[in-house]
Design a protein around this motif. Sequence first.
Motif, short mmCIF file in Angstrom:
data_model
loop_
_atom_site.label_atom_id
_atom_site.label_comp_id
_atom_site.label_asym_id
_atom_site.label_seq_id
_atom_site.Cartn_x
_atom_site.Cartn_y
_atom_site.Cartn_z
N TYR A 1 34.71 24.48 40.74
CA TYR A 1 35.94 24.51 41.17
C TYR A 1 36.95 24.72 39.90
CZ TYR A 1 34.47 22.01 45.59
OH TYR A 1 33.89 21.80 46.73
N ALA A 2 36.57 24.23 38.75
CA ALA A 2 37.29 24.21 37.58
C ALA A 2 37.60 25.89 37.39
CB ALA A 2 36.84 23.96 36.54
N ILE A 3 36.57 26.75 37.59
CA ILE A 3 36.83 27.91 37.32
C ILE A 3 37.53 28.69 38.22
CG2 ILE A 3 35.48 30.46 37.16
CD1 ILE A 3 33.16 28.95 36.44
N ILE A 4 37.62 28.40 39.63
CA ILE A 4 38.68 28.73 40.51
C ILE A 4 39.80 28.21 40.31
CG2 ILE A 4 39.06 29.08 43.25
CD1 ILE A 4 36.05 28.30 43.60
N ALA A 5 39.75 26.93 40.01
CA ALA A 5 41.46 26.24 39.72
C ALA A 5 42.11 26.98 38.54
CB ALA A 5 41.15 24.86 39.54
N LEU A 6 41.38 27.24 37.69
CA LEU A 6 41.88 28.10 36.56
C LEU A 6 42.98 29.20 37.02
CD1 LEU A 6 39.32 28.29 33.95
CD2 LEU A 6 41.39 27.14 33.67
N GLY A 7 42.49 30.08 37.95
CA GLY A 7 42.85 31.23 38.66
C GLY A 7 44.38 30.75 39.43
N GLY B 1 43.09 41.98 42.56
CA GLY B 1 43.91 41.11 41.99
C GLY B 1 45.18 41.87 41.83
N ILE B 2 44.98 42.65 40.76
CA ILE B 2 46.22 43.54 40.73
C ILE B 2 47.06 44.27 41.72
CG2 ILE B 2 47.04 45.44 39.35
CD1 ILE B 2 44.70 44.87 37.18
N LEU B 3 46.19 44.55 42.62
CA LEU B 3 46.74 45.43 43.90
C LEU B 3 47.44 44.52 44.98
CD1 LEU B 3 43.88 47.97 44.92
CD2 LEU B 3 46.14 48.27 43.71
N ALA C 1 45.03 39.54 37.07
CA ALA C 1 43.94 40.22 37.02
C ALA C 1 42.76 39.23 36.34
CB ALA C 1 44.18 41.22 35.80
N ILE C 2 43.22 38.41 35.19
CA ILE C 2 42.24 37.23 34.60
C ILE C 2 42.01 36.36 35.78
CG2 ILE C 2 42.12 35.35 32.84
CD1 ILE C 2 44.06 37.07 31.37
N GLY C 3 42.80 35.93 36.47
CA GLY C 3 42.33 34.93 37.64
C GLY C 3 41.44 35.51 38.44
N SER C 4 41.51 36.70 38.84
CA SER C 4 40.68 37.13 39.92
C SER C 4 39.29 37.55 39.38
CB SER C 4 41.23 38.64 40.43
OG SER C 4 42.73 38.37 41.11
N GLY C 5 39.38 38.19 37.94
CA GLY C 5 38.02 38.18 37.32
C GLY C 5 37.08 37.13 37.29
#
Lengths: 237, 293
Positions: B17-23, B75-77, B195-199
């Motif tokens: 959850y934390a990794i997703i929440a960062l995005g 994410g960028i697109l 980009a970072i969030g999607s990665g």
Amino acid sequence: MSEPVLKVENINVYYGSIHAIKGISFEVYEGEIVTLIGANGAGKSTTLNTISGLLHHTTGSISFMGESLDKIPPHKIVERGLAQVPEGRRVFAQMTVHENLEMGAYTQNDDAIHEDIEKVYALFPRLKERYRQLAGTLSGGEQQMLAMGRALMSRPKLLMLDEPSMGLAPILVEQIFDIISELHRTGATILLVEQNAQMALSIASRGYVLETGRIVTTGTGKELLSSEEVRKAYLGG
Amino acid sequence: MTFLNFFISGISLGSIYAIIALGYTMVYGIAKMLNFAHGDVIMVGAYVCFYAVSRYNLNPFLGVIIAMFLCTVLGILVERFAYKPLRQAPSLAVLITAIGMSYFLQNTALLLWSSNPKVFPSIIGRGSFKLFDGNLSVSHITVLTISVCIVIMIVLSLFIGKTKLGKAMRACSEDKGAAQLMGINVNATISMTFAIGSGLAAIAGALLCSAYPTLMPTTGALPGIKAFTAAVFGGIGSIPGAFLGGLMLGVIEIFAKAYISSQLSDAVVFAVLIIVLLVKPAGLLGKSIQEKV
């Protein structure tokens, strides 16, 4: 005279359907302090924001160091050497004083950034004392100093100041104007927007008086200070 | 010992959850929008990883890297074509677009990969560590998940706190106009944030499906919503908040499942969220923003 640093030719700016700037033209030459004065809503800040690319003019042209700025995004304009201290200072409140200055040097990539920071600290010793403090915790005067220092970090060829005296106590206003004069003496070219016409005209090489989006009068600082019209309208008789 | 077992599973789920929440929280911090399609990027990442490993027999870690790369591009697109044209639009229009984008991604996945659930191959096998004479068993994926989350947290904090680009991101999140006057390219910074969030979402997808191996086009939706909850719980816009919120949400969810009722666990999670927001409206670590006039 030589080629002006900044040349604004007959620009028109609209906010939606409001015609905010109606065909303004003026120039700033190297080493000058040029001031735009006028009442609230005369279009002074709009003019600065248009020059720095935050707003767009529909007609007319702006050129800087002989090159057109039309359709250039704001971050590219900064790279060319035009820095603006925005109205209301707008320092990054959640970042430290030091980080704010680093952001000012965003377009610079060399080792001289540290020297530049030291120069800013020499100009504003108060900032050095507080370099690790969050900018949001500074007083209004200190924030204005930080906003000016931050703009200087981009090594501007033209520094635009938007209402640097706004909301400051008279003693601080004097300090800020002393620093502007000091910058001018060391060779900076400055475009100053002010409501405090008295102070602005007393240090300016030349001034333009704006009224509802138009330039109504122009002259040297001295001329405008002694002009009957200007005295009546902006200097309280 | 069972308590400790539950706690560890909670931390593990909470790490995801934390990794997703960062995005969510980074995009909110910079672009001031809620990207509800974020959960579906997780699903796309998991599918890419699934095909890389199951069909093309690639090394699972290579699979994750490919998934990260493709999700970053995705994410960028998404930002470029769905959100950027709405930069000046009212926030409600952006929110609706994000919900639409979420359905678009789910339905595209449905077309491409069908609704049949796929059994996701665990990226590091299903083994576990036995501790205390076998009383406590911690699966490898749990250990990996928690470690990955900690590493991401440290790297991201250093990036945001120390690097020029990271500081530029903070500047943009505070004041885009002033950031532009510093010479920061705000559009590029927003793009980089997506980009970072999607990665990170791709990593979360691989970890999530390794722990809960059923993969469907709707796989990302619920974890996405929960992670959004975690971000709000911790204080949206705050990176340590996303971390803390994610972990707490995971632990509360697992404890609720174990000690109260597995059907009611989500209700308990949201009840806790409501209580937290009543006491601290900005979330645990959020800053209450005073609108200056």
